[in-house]
Design a protein around this motif. Structure first.
Motif, PDB file in Angstrom:
ATOM      1  N   LEU A 181      25.296  20.309 -39.562  1.00 50.97           N
ATOM      2  CA  LEU A 181      25.306  19.529 -38.924  1.00 50.97           C
ATOM      3  C   LEU A 181      24.163  18.943 -37.836  1.00 50.97           C
ATOM      4  CD1 LEU A 181      27.368  18.146 -36.930  1.00 50.97           C
ATOM      5  CD2 LEU A 181      26.851  19.684 -35.016  1.00 50.97           C
ATOM      6  N   TYR A 182      23.323  20.096 -38.200  1.00 50.45           N
ATOM      7  CA  TYR A 182      21.422  19.273 -37.144  1.00 50.45           C
ATOM      8  C   TYR A 182      21.161  18.167 -38.495  1.00 50.45           C
ATOM      9  CZ  TYR A 182      17.192  19.381 -36.064  1.00 50.45           C
ATOM     10  OH  TYR A 182      15.227  19.043 -35.548  1.00 50.45           O
ATOM     11  N   ALA A 183      21.168  18.548 -39.505  1.00 52.14           N
ATOM     12  CA  ALA A 183      21.019  18.475 -41.351  1.00 52.14           C
ATOM     13  C   ALA A 183      21.375  16.591 -40.824  1.00 52.14           C
ATOM     14  CB  ALA A 183      20.720  19.108 -42.140  1.00 52.14           C
ATOM     15  N   ARG A 184      23.309  17.001 -40.747  1.00 51.19           N
ATOM     16  CA  ARG A 184      23.518  15.294 -41.012  1.00 51.19           C
ATOM     17  C   ARG A 184      23.032  14.572 -39.530  1.00 51.19           C
ATOM     18  NH1 ARG A 184      29.153  16.871 -40.628  1.00 51.19           N
ATOM     19  NH2 ARG A 184      28.807  18.832 -41.714  1.00 51.19           N
ATOM     20  N   LEU A 185      23.293  14.619 -38.552  1.00 55.53           N
ATOM     21  CA  LEU A 185      22.516  13.846 -37.312  1.00 55.53           C
ATOM     22  C   LEU A 185      21.294  13.108 -37.728  1.00 55.53           C
ATOM     23  CD1 LEU A 185      23.577  15.861 -34.604  1.00 55.53           C
ATOM     24  CD2 LEU A 185      24.742  13.691 -35.356  1.00 55.53           C
ATOM     25  N   VAL A 186      19.879  14.282 -38.301  1.00 56.61           N
ATOM     26  CA  VAL A 186      18.719  14.247 -38.312  1.00 56.61           C
ATOM     27  C   VAL A 186      18.726  13.231 -39.200  1.00 56.61           C
ATOM     28  CG1 VAL A 186      16.626  14.572 -39.387  1.00 56.61           C
ATOM     29  CG2 VAL A 186      17.118  16.341 -37.454  1.00 56.61           C
ATOM     30  N   THR A 207      18.008   7.302 -41.159  1.00 54.85           N
ATOM     31  CA  THR A 207      17.895   6.526 -41.987  1.00 54.85           C
ATOM     32  C   THR A 207      18.370   5.048 -41.337  1.00 54.85           C
ATOM     33  OG1 THR A 207      20.431   6.728 -42.074  1.00 54.85           O
ATOM     34  CG2 THR A 207      18.563   7.793 -43.682  1.00 54.85           C
ATOM     35  N   ARG A 208      16.934   3.743 -41.606  1.00 54.60           N
ATOM     36  CA  ARG A 208      17.473   2.790 -41.085  1.00 54.60           C
ATOM     37  C   ARG A 208      18.526   1.384 -41.776  1.00 54.60           C
ATOM     38  NH1 ARG A 208      11.255   0.814 -40.207  1.00 54.60           N
ATOM     39  NH2 ARG A 208      10.590   2.825 -40.751  1.00 54.60           N
ATOM     40  N   PRO A 209      18.955   1.396 -41.122  1.00 57.93           N
ATOM     41  CA  PRO A 209      20.331   0.423 -42.231  1.00 57.93           C
ATOM     42  C   PRO A 209      19.599  -0.519 -42.945  1.00 57.93           C
ATOM     43  CG  PRO A 209      20.039  -0.372 -39.499  1.00 57.93           C
ATOM     44  CD  PRO A 209      19.494   1.310 -40.160  1.00 57.93           C
ATOM     45  N   HIS A 210      19.487  -1.499 -44.066  1.00 54.44           N
ATOM     46  CA  HIS A 210      19.105  -2.467 -44.868  1.00 54.44           C
ATOM     47  C   HIS A 210      18.792  -3.502 -43.913  1.00 54.44           C
ATOM     48  CE1 HIS A 210      18.985  -4.967 -48.444  1.00 54.44           C
ATOM     49  NE2 HIS A 210      17.574  -4.227 -48.153  1.00 54.44           N
ATOM     50  N   PRO A 211      18.107  -4.403 -43.998  1.00 57.07           N
ATOM     51  CA  PRO A 211      18.392  -6.084 -43.797  1.00 57.07           C
ATOM     52  C   PRO A 211      19.242  -6.763 -43.715  1.00 57.07           C
ATOM     53  CG  PRO A 211      16.265  -5.660 -44.549  1.00 57.07           C
ATOM     54  CD  PRO A 211      16.935  -4.229 -45.065  1.00 57.07           C
ATOM     55  N   MET A 212      19.841  -6.386 -44.624  1.00 58.87           N
ATOM     56  CA  MET A 212      21.423  -7.183 -45.549  1.00 58.87           C
ATOM     57  C   MET A 212      22.609  -6.681 -44.689  1.00 58.87           C
ATOM     58  SD  MET A 212      20.056  -9.154 -47.720  1.00 58.87           S
ATOM     59  CE  MET A 212      21.478  -9.845 -48.811  1.00 58.87           C
ATOM     60  N   ASP A 213      22.810  -5.265 -44.491  1.00 60.02           N
ATOM     61  CA  ASP A 213      23.238  -4.739 -44.120  1.00 60.02           C
ATOM     62  C   ASP A 213      24.052  -5.402 -42.335  1.00 60.02           C
ATOM     63  OD1 ASP A 213      24.621  -3.788 -46.352  1.00 60.02           O
ATOM     64  OD2 ASP A 213      23.009  -2.117 -45.550  1.00 60.02           O
ATOM     65  N   LEU A 214      22.570  -5.466 -41.867  1.00 59.17           N
ATOM     66  CA  LEU A 214      22.513  -6.231 -40.449  1.00 59.17           C
ATOM     67  C   LEU A 214      22.642  -7.854 -40.574  1.00 59.17           C
ATOM     68  CD1 LEU A 214      19.205  -4.518 -39.183  1.00 59.17           C
ATOM     69  CD2 LEU A 214      21.510  -3.863 -38.812  1.00 59.17           C
TER      70      LEU A 214
END
Length: 184
Positions: free
Chosen positions: A164-169, A174-181
């Protein structure tokens, strides 16, 4: 030299420093060759200590465990101002320590700490509120918790919490890709 205090607060800080020291020492030993041999001791014969039983005994006798047990015993004797060996090494305490390690996750550094954070308050609660009616109930509760953990999380509670900790980290880093924004 005596280290006696009128209040309990200094003992808390002393044991906290001792805990951090023993955790650091455990971490260092676990990353060395001897640490890997010690960790493999309960597993398959092919992965066991190549020095055999003598090497295992030597490894346990080499400082780390003797240091931490001696440090803990010295602290306990200083805190209580006496100790009675049969009272310290009774079945209740032996079972409780085993339950703490098994429920938290044996073979890990964080597992016994997690188990202690869960079971010590539960032990105190049952001792304070239920020991007059049902003595030994805390061991029954520990046993039930142990059975549930062994059925659903055989490696202890530390493993799912680590995932759970690894998933949260991972999610936070991870930053969203500019195209996704732009699509949103």
């Amino acid at each position: 030299m005596k280290y006696q205090f009128l209040k309990k607060e200094p003992y808390y800080y002393i044991i906290l420093i001792m805990l951090l020291l023993v955790l650091a020492l455990t971490y260092v030993v676990s990353r060395r060759k001897m640490g890997y041999y010690l960790a493999a001791g309960g597993r398959s014969p092919r992965r066991r200590n190549p020095w055999g039983e003598r090497g295992q005994v030597q490894a346990h006798g080499d400082g780390h465990e003797l240091f931490s047990h001696g440090l803990g015993g010295t602290f306990y004797a200083q805190l209580m101002l006496y100790f009675y060996p049969k009272g310290i090494l009774g079945l209740d305490l032996s079972f409780e320590l085993a339950f703490i390690a098994l429920i938290g996750g044996r073979g890990t550094i964080a597992g016994p700490i997690l188990g202690a954070f869960l079971l010590r308050p539960l032990n105190e609660f049952t001792r304070i509120y239920l020991s007059g009616y049902l003595p030994g109930l805390h061991l029954v509760i520990f046993g039930l918790i142990l059975i549930l953990v062994m059925i659903y999380q055989p490696r202890g509670l530390q493993e799912p919490l680590s995932r759970l900790y690894a998933r949260l980290v991972h999610k936070m880093t991870t930053r969203p890709h500019p195209m996704d924004l732009e699509k949103a």
